[in-house]
Design a protein around this motif. Sequence first.
Motif, PDB file in Angstrom:
ATOM      1  N   ARG A 251       0.837  -1.217   0.000  1.00 50.21           N
ATOM      2  CA  ARG A 251       0.000   0.000   0.000  1.00 50.21           C
ATOM      3  C   ARG A 251       0.863   1.254   0.000  1.00 50.21           C
ATOM      4  NH1 ARG A 251      -3.479  -1.127   5.197  1.00 50.21           N
ATOM      5  NH2 ARG A 251      -1.385  -1.757   5.825  1.00 50.21           N
ATOM      6  N   LEU A 252       1.917   1.240   0.790  1.00 49.76           N
ATOM      7  CA  LEU A 252       2.813   2.396   0.843  1.00 49.76           C
ATOM      8  C   LEU A 252       3.537   2.568  -0.479  1.00 49.76           C
ATOM      9  CD1 LEU A 252       4.194   4.684   2.354  1.00 49.76           C
ATOM     10  CD2 LEU A 252       5.817   3.020   3.282  1.00 49.76           C
ATOM     11  N   LEU A 253       4.019   1.456  -1.045  1.00 51.03           N
ATOM     12  CA  LEU A 253       4.698   1.553  -2.345  1.00 51.03           C
ATOM     13  C   LEU A 253       3.747   2.092  -3.413  1.00 51.03           C
ATOM     14  CD1 LEU A 253       6.792  -1.762  -2.511  1.00 51.03           C
ATOM     15  CD2 LEU A 253       7.586   0.547  -1.960  1.00 51.03           C
ATOM     16  N   ALA A 254       2.488   1.649  -3.382  1.00 53.55           N
ATOM     17  CA  ALA A 254       1.522   2.121  -4.376  1.00 53.55           C
ATOM     18  C   ALA A 254       1.273   3.620  -4.227  1.00 53.55           C
ATOM     19  CB  ALA A 254       0.209   1.346  -4.232  1.00 53.55           C
ATOM     20  N   ARG A 255       1.160   4.109  -2.985  1.00 54.90           N
ATOM     21  CA  ARG A 255       0.975   5.553  -2.778  1.00 54.90           C
ATOM     22  C   ARG A 255       2.167   6.333  -3.322  1.00 54.90           C
ATOM     23  NH1 ARG A 255      -1.328   3.997   2.278  1.00 54.90           N
ATOM     24  NH2 ARG A 255       0.639   4.424   3.375  1.00 54.90           N
ATOM     25  N   ARG A 256       3.350   5.836  -3.060  1.00 50.92           N
ATOM     26  CA  ARG A 256       4.547   6.519  -3.558  1.00 50.92           C
ATOM     27  C   ARG A 256       4.614   6.475  -5.081  1.00 50.92           C
ATOM     28  NH1 ARG A 256       9.349   3.901  -0.192  1.00 50.92           N
ATOM     29  NH2 ARG A 256      10.585   5.324  -1.513  1.00 50.92           N
ATOM     30  N   ALA A 257       4.238   5.342  -5.653  1.00 52.73           N
ATOM     31  CA  ALA A 257       4.261   5.212  -7.117  1.00 52.73           C
ATOM     32  C   ALA A 257       3.261   6.162  -7.767  1.00 52.73           C
ATOM     33  CB  ALA A 257       3.948   3.777  -7.506  1.00 52.73           C
ATOM     34  N   ARG A 258       2.078   6.283  -7.170  1.00 53.93           N
ATOM     35  CA  ARG A 258       1.073   7.183  -7.734  1.00 53.93           C
ATOM     36  C   ARG A 258       1.512   8.637  -7.620  1.00 53.93           C
ATOM     37  NH1 ARG A 258      -4.381   4.879  -5.001  1.00 53.93           N
ATOM     38  NH2 ARG A 258      -5.325   6.649  -6.052  1.00 53.93           N
ATOM     39  N   ALA A 259       2.221   8.961  -6.550  1.00 51.44           N
ATOM     40  CA  ALA A 259       2.682  10.338  -6.355  1.00 51.44           C
ATOM     41  C   ALA A 259       3.840  10.674  -7.297  1.00 51.44           C
ATOM     42  CB  ALA A 259       3.108  10.543  -4.905  1.00 51.44           C
ATOM     43  N   ARG A 260       4.726   9.723  -7.544  1.00 46.89           N
ATOM     44  CA  ARG A 260       5.930   9.993  -8.332  1.00 46.89           C
ATOM     45  C   ARG A 260       5.704   9.905  -9.830  1.00 46.89           C
ATOM     46  NH1 ARG A 260      11.178   6.814  -6.318  1.00 46.89           N
ATOM     47  NH2 ARG A 260      11.907   7.927  -8.176  1.00 46.89           N
ATOM     48  N   PHE A 261       4.774   9.038 -10.262  1.00 44.83           N
ATOM     49  CA  PHE A 261       4.603   8.778 -11.693  1.00 44.83           C
ATOM     50  C   PHE A 261       3.154   9.076 -12.095  1.00 44.83           C
ATOM     51  CE2 PHE A 261       7.881   5.998  -9.992  1.00 44.83           C
ATOM     52  CZ  PHE A 261       8.951   6.227 -10.847  1.00 44.83           C
ATOM     53  N   GLN A 262       2.846  10.355 -12.200  1.00 44.97           N
ATOM     54  CA  GLN A 262       1.475  10.772 -12.468  1.00 44.97           C
ATOM     55  C   GLN A 262       1.237  10.997 -13.960  1.00 44.97           C
ATOM     56  OE1 GLN A 262       0.174  14.059 -10.084  1.00 44.97           O
ATOM     57  NE2 GLN A 262       1.131  13.283  -8.217  1.00 44.97           N
TER      58      GLN A 262
END
Length: 303
Positions: A251-262
């Motif tokens: 879940r944390l990795l997904a949040r970071r991925a969504r924030a970094r690669f929009q």
Amino acid sequence: MSCACPDPPLRSHALSIHLGAHKTASTHLQHSLRQVRDGLREAGLALVDPNLLRGEPLSLSLILAQGMGGPDEAGARQVLRDLRQGCPDLLISEENILGLTHRSRLFSRKGELYPRAAARLRHVIALAGDEPAVLYLSLRDPASFIVSAFALQVAGGKEIDLDSYLCGRDPARSVWLDLVGRLAAVEEVSRIVLWRYEDYPALRPQLLERLLPPGLAALVPDPPPANVGLTQAGYEWLLRRAAAEPEADIRLLARRARARFQPAGGHAPLRLLDEATHARSAENYARDIEILRAIPGVELLEP
């Protein structure tokens, strides 16, 4: 608190239910309508959306899981009456009425999409007072839909591999015709209004005219997308990090991925299936749309 709703003679009492589906801009529509909730109430329409149905004052998922006649049934009916506050019209918007996107809930063993959707819909109509209901449902290309549902589960930390999520199902197979048929068979359903998710931006004004009292559609704002999903670059980054850190919180990795690669940064949408699968999916989708367009009691909105 009493409702300030007028009692306009030209409008009949009505129950409208926006069912989603998941990943078809439902959150955007709900967020838009929420901005004018007070104006809707003044015009006689009570809006009941996920903000009111996922916890306090009412956990609709819990009530539906209990089934008809469950221990909290009477309380749920009263909560819906209180939320309506005497308004002649009620609009319920909640995609979880259909079901959930977990791999064991989205499809039955026979391949039915949202297998308990009809039973859950009957329950919601009963909670609302057994009125005839007009349903609103957005459809989406099957392959695109299933990948977006998978991404939603990734964001929740429950999935990471698409093949495991599919459990051998063909992501391109026709799914909407069967679902709409089961929903239409619910006795209290008077009409089903459908539209393609892909057409949503163009026909949004038309949809709002159907959903809302006269004159209010133009007052609804059009905010930026409310629920931006994983991009292809974000998902690939997540897979690399998960492989390097097996104990990492997905879940944390997904949040970071969504924030970094929009998408706003130029990153391409998530696309996990081959071109042949997408082509078959598009053909099946188009076939479903043509059949649905001709079914009595079904209205297909088009730009």
